[in-house]
Design a protein around this motif. Structure first.
Motif, PDB file in Angstrom:
ATOM      1  N   VAL A  92      -0.130   0.996   4.273  1.00 20.73           N
ATOM      2  CA  VAL A  92      -0.420   0.164   3.105  1.00 20.73           C
ATOM      3  C   VAL A  92      -0.879   1.091   1.977  1.00 20.73           C
ATOM      4  O   VAL A  92      -1.756   1.944   2.179  1.00 20.73           O
ATOM      5  N   VAL A  93      -0.295   0.946   0.806  1.00 20.79           N
ATOM      6  CA  VAL A  93      -0.623   1.794  -0.345  1.00 20.79           C
ATOM      7  C   VAL A  93      -0.867   0.910  -1.556  1.00 20.79           C
ATOM      8  O   VAL A  93      -0.130  -0.056  -1.785  1.00 20.79           O
ATOM      9  N   THR A  94      -1.887   1.227  -2.344  1.00 21.90           N
ATOM     10  CA  THR A  94      -2.085   0.521  -3.607  1.00 21.90           C
ATOM     11  C   THR A  94      -1.140   1.105  -4.656  1.00 21.90           C
ATOM     12  O   THR A  94      -0.874   2.305  -4.671  1.00 21.90           O
ATOM     13  N   ALA A  95      -0.635   0.244  -5.525  1.00 20.62           N
ATOM     14  CA  ALA A  95       0.473   0.603  -6.415  1.00 20.62           C
ATOM     15  C   ALA A  95       0.061   1.426  -7.623  1.00 20.62           C
ATOM     16  O   ALA A  95       0.895   1.705  -8.483  1.00 20.62           O
ATOM     17  N   ASP A  96      -1.198   1.838  -7.709  1.00 23.77           N
ATOM     18  CA  ASP A  96      -1.654   2.599  -8.871  1.00 23.77           C
ATOM     19  C   ASP A  96      -1.316   4.074  -8.788  1.00 23.77           C
ATOM     20  O   ASP A  96      -1.543   4.816  -9.740  1.00 23.77           O
ATOM     21  N   SER A  97      -0.773   4.544  -7.660  1.00 28.24           N
ATOM     22  CA  SER A  97      -0.525   5.977  -7.479  1.00 28.24           C
ATOM     23  C   SER A  97       0.898   6.237  -7.015  1.00 28.24           C
ATOM     24  O   SER A  97       1.258   5.936  -5.876  1.00 28.24           O
ATOM     25  N   ALA A  98       1.720   6.825  -7.900  1.00 26.06           N
ATOM     26  CA  ALA A  98       3.076   7.211  -7.520  1.00 26.06           C
ATOM     27  C   ALA A  98       3.047   8.301  -6.456  1.00 26.06           C
ATOM     28  O   ALA A  98       3.914   8.343  -5.573  1.00 26.06           O
ATOM     29  N   ASN A  99       2.054   9.190  -6.522  1.00 28.48           N
ATOM     30  CA  ASN A  99       1.971  10.275  -5.536  1.00 28.48           C
ATOM     31  C   ASN A  99       1.760   9.713  -4.134  1.00 28.48           C
ATOM     32  O   ASN A  99       2.410  10.144  -3.174  1.00 28.48           O
ATOM     33  N   MET A 100       0.851   8.758  -3.991  1.00 25.33           N
ATOM     34  CA  MET A 100       0.596   8.195  -2.667  1.00 25.33           C
ATOM     35  C   MET A 100       1.822   7.459  -2.136  1.00 25.33           C
ATOM     36  O   MET A 100       2.114   7.507  -0.932  1.00 25.33           O
ATOM     37  N   LEU A 101       2.555   6.792  -3.014  1.00 28.72           N
ATOM     38  CA  LEU A 101       3.767   6.103  -2.585  1.00 28.72           C
ATOM     39  C   LEU A 101       4.785   7.099  -2.045  1.00 28.72           C
ATOM     40  O   LEU A 101       5.421   6.859  -1.012  1.00 28.72           O
ATOM     41  N   GLY A 102       4.950   8.226  -2.730  1.00 27.51           N
ATOM     42  CA  GLY A 102       5.890   9.241  -2.274  1.00 27.51           C
ATOM     43  C   GLY A 102       5.466   9.880  -0.967  1.00 27.51           C
ATOM     44  O   GLY A 102       6.302  10.148  -0.087  1.00 27.51           O
ATOM     45  N   GLU A 103       4.164  10.119  -0.814  1.00 22.44           N
ATOM     46  CA  GLU A 103       3.657  10.702   0.436  1.00 22.44           C
ATOM     47  C   GLU A 103       3.862   9.741   1.604  1.00 22.44           C
ATOM     48  O   GLU A 103       4.248  10.161   2.698  1.00 22.44           O
ATOM     49  N   ALA A 104       3.625   8.465   1.363  1.00 23.87           N
ATOM     50  CA  ALA A 104       3.819   7.478   2.420  1.00 23.87           C
ATOM     51  C   ALA A 104       5.287   7.385   2.820  1.00 23.87           C
ATOM     52  O   ALA A 104       5.611   7.229   4.009  1.00 23.87           O
ATOM     53  N   HIS A 146       2.860  -0.698 -14.895  1.00 23.97           N
ATOM     54  CA  HIS A 146       3.568   0.172 -15.831  1.00 23.97           C
ATOM     55  C   HIS A 146       5.033   0.178 -15.430  1.00 23.97           C
ATOM     56  O   HIS A 146       5.363   0.131 -14.239  1.00 23.97           O
ATOM     57  N   ARG A 147       5.914   0.241 -16.413  1.00 21.77           N
ATOM     58  CA  ARG A 147       7.344   0.142 -16.126  1.00 21.77           C
ATOM     59  C   ARG A 147       7.825   1.257 -15.194  1.00 21.77           C
ATOM     60  O   ARG A 147       8.731   1.046 -14.375  1.00 21.77           O
ATOM     61  N   LYS A 148       7.217   2.453 -15.285  1.00 20.58           N
ATOM     62  CA  LYS A 148       7.671   3.543 -14.428  1.00 20.58           C
ATOM     63  C   LYS A 148       7.289   3.293 -12.972  1.00 20.58           C
ATOM     64  O   LYS A 148       8.082   3.532 -12.055  1.00 20.58           O
ATOM     65  N   LEU A 149       6.071   2.824 -12.753  1.00 22.77           N
ATOM     66  CA  LEU A 149       5.659   2.521 -11.384  1.00 22.77           C
ATOM     67  C   LEU A 149       6.447   1.327 -10.839  1.00 22.77           C
ATOM     68  O   LEU A 149       6.799   1.297  -9.650  1.00 22.77           O
ATOM     69  N   GLU A 150       6.735   0.371 -11.691  1.00 21.75           N
ATOM     70  CA  GLU A 150       7.531  -0.770 -11.258  1.00 21.75           C
ATOM     71  C   GLU A 150       8.946  -0.326 -10.883  1.00 21.75           C
ATOM     72  O   GLU A 150       9.518  -0.802  -9.891  1.00 21.75           O
ATOM     73  N   ALA A 151       9.515   0.608 -11.644  1.00 21.05           N
ATOM     74  CA  ALA A 151      10.841   1.136 -11.314  1.00 21.05           C
ATOM     75  C   ALA A 151      10.817   1.868  -9.976  1.00 21.05           C
ATOM     76  O   ALA A 151      11.760   1.765  -9.177  1.00 21.05           O
ATOM     77  N   LEU A 152       9.741   2.612  -9.716  1.00 17.69           N
ATOM     78  CA  LEU A 152       9.613   3.300  -8.430  1.00 17.69           C
ATOM     79  C   LEU A 152       9.532   2.300  -7.289  1.00 17.69           C
ATOM     80  O   LEU A 152      10.212   2.452  -6.255  1.00 17.69           O
ATOM     81  N   LEU A 153       8.709   1.263  -7.448  1.00 14.66           N
ATOM     82  CA  LEU A 153       8.585   0.245  -6.410  1.00 14.66           C
ATOM     83  C   LEU A 153       9.923  -0.458  -6.157  1.00 14.66           C
ATOM     84  O   LEU A 153      10.313  -0.680  -5.006  1.00 14.66           O
ATOM     85  N   ASN A 154      10.619  -0.790  -7.225  1.00 17.61           N
ATOM     86  CA  ASN A 154      11.914  -1.443  -7.067  1.00 17.61           C
ATOM     87  C   ASN A 154      12.899  -0.537  -6.338  1.00 17.61           C
ATOM     88  O   ASN A 154      13.691  -0.995  -5.501  1.00 17.61           O
ATOM     89  N   GLY A 155      12.850   0.762  -6.658  1.00 16.52           N
ATOM     90  CA  GLY A 155      13.731   1.711  -5.986  1.00 16.52           C
ATOM     91  C   GLY A 155      13.429   1.819  -4.504  1.00 16.52           C
ATOM     92  O   GLY A 155      14.340   1.862  -3.667  1.00 16.52           O
TER      93      GLY A 155
END
Length: 358
Positions: free
Chosen positions: A265-277, A293-302
């Motif tokens: 489980v990762v909180t969406a405020d950190s792109a780094n943690m999402l990539g590590e997970a 933020h649109r960039k974090l939303e794009a990462l989540l969608n991807g």
């Protein structure tokens, strides 16, 4: 250059690149910001070369106009105590806007011999370095630009394997399924309201009701009420919490949490943690606090499109996948481009003779 990596399994991205060896020198150059430095170190270590950390702290007004302009004059390579004093490295990996001017200075002072790499958009164009990496949600493109979905990081497959082989006792004795919970906090674009904290804790409690055991870690940005709520939840459900207050940095079990997790489980405020997970191959569940933020939303969608991530809904779901290890992708491209760079420097013998004897 490499296209955006949208493969759900990461394809060949999880295989280690051919190491350059300790005979190749590498500097990691940042202004000391932890996130930037860890990204650079992750890539540098994947190269297998000799790594040295250099940090720059330019004074105003020089820092104010960066990434444009020159370096702080006191940091010139020929000045005593300069953070970029020679001998210059074979490879330079840098990140952060304050590092960009220093990349230019090293390239110039080394007469082009140092192969330069910048992680993240330098805001000065694709010619700021020999090779650049940006996430897919950024707009910078070029024949020397690597583009991937997630960011490079320091969570290598080797480190994960080592942690699985020799886990901390406090984690090894926890029953399965184990859920790593990576908690960030308030940031420029996200905020954990009281309602967010309650909703997050309720969803985590629902996971434990399914039999999951939580292995949680917080950050310096985590609000106190969320940290204390996690502590109480973990205490009554027999889990584990690391908040950095009960030990030193060397005791941080972050890698082990990821290595032993059946889900993350990762909180969406950190792109780094999402990539590590995403490098673990374990199902990824994402909690979104207020804001965005649109960039974090794009990462989540991807990540969702790849079948890697789902939004947290209070239950365990999702399937395992091959690790999406961007660090190895970036390191492999550096190896290829560095060898091409060295070949260009060597050139035909007669051309080299004319250059050296005009």
């Amino acid at each position: 250059m490499a296209a955006a990596d949208s493969r759900p399994a990461g394809g060949a991205a999880h295989r280690e690149p051919a190491a350059l060896g300790a005979g190749v020198s590498c500097w990691v150059l940042t202004d000391g910001k932890a996130g930037d430095e860890l990204q650079c170190l992750g890539v540098a270590r994947a190269l297998g070369c000799s790594v040295e950390v250099r940090r720059v702290h330019p004074r105003p007004p020089f820092a104010w106009i960066m990434p444009r302009g020159g370096i702080d004059p006191r940091d010139a390579p020929d000045r005593a105590g300069s953070p970029i004093a020679p001998p210059f490295p074979d490879i330079l990996i840098a990140s952060g806007r304050r590092a960009v001017a220093y990349v230019r200075a090293i390239k110039r002072a080394s007469r082009g011999r140092t192969f330069t790499v910048i992680l993240k958009d330098p805001r000065t164009g694709a010619r700021a370095a020999d090779l650049l990496w940006v996430p897919a949600h950024d707009r910078l493109r070029g024949d020397n630009v690597i583009v991937t979905l997630t960011a490079p990081h320091h969570v290598s497959q080797q480190r994960l394997a080592e942690a699985r082989a020799d886990p901390p006792a406090a984690l090894a004795r926890l029953p399965r399924p184990r859920v790593a919970v990576l908690v960030g906090g308030n940031s420029r674009h996200h905020r954990f309201t009281d309602a967010d904290v309650m909703r997050f804790l309720q969803q985590l409690a629902a996971l434990t009701a399914e039999g999951a055991v939580l292995m949680a870690t917080t950050s310096r940005r985590t609000p106190d009420n969320l940290r204390e709520g996690l502590r109480a939840l973990v205490g009554r459900t027999g889990g584990f919490l690391w908040d950095g207050r009960s030990g030193n940095a060397a005791d941080n079990p972050y890698i082990a949490l990821l290595a032993l997790a059946d889900s993350v489980v990762v909180t969406a405020d950190s792109a780094n943690m999402l990539g590590e997970a995403a490098a673990t191959g374990a199902p990824l569940l994402v909690f979104e606090p207020s804001g965005g933020h649109r960039k974090l939303e794009a990462l989540l969608n991807g990540l969702e499109k790849c079948g890697i991530a789902r939004r947290l809904r209070g239950r365990l779901e999702g399937n395992a996948y091959l690790p999406l290890d961007t660090t190895v992708t970036v390191a492999g491209e550096i190896v290829r481009s560095y060898h091409a760079h060295r070949s260009r420097l060597a050139g035909p013998a007669d051309d080299r003779h004319r250059t050296e004897n005009p």
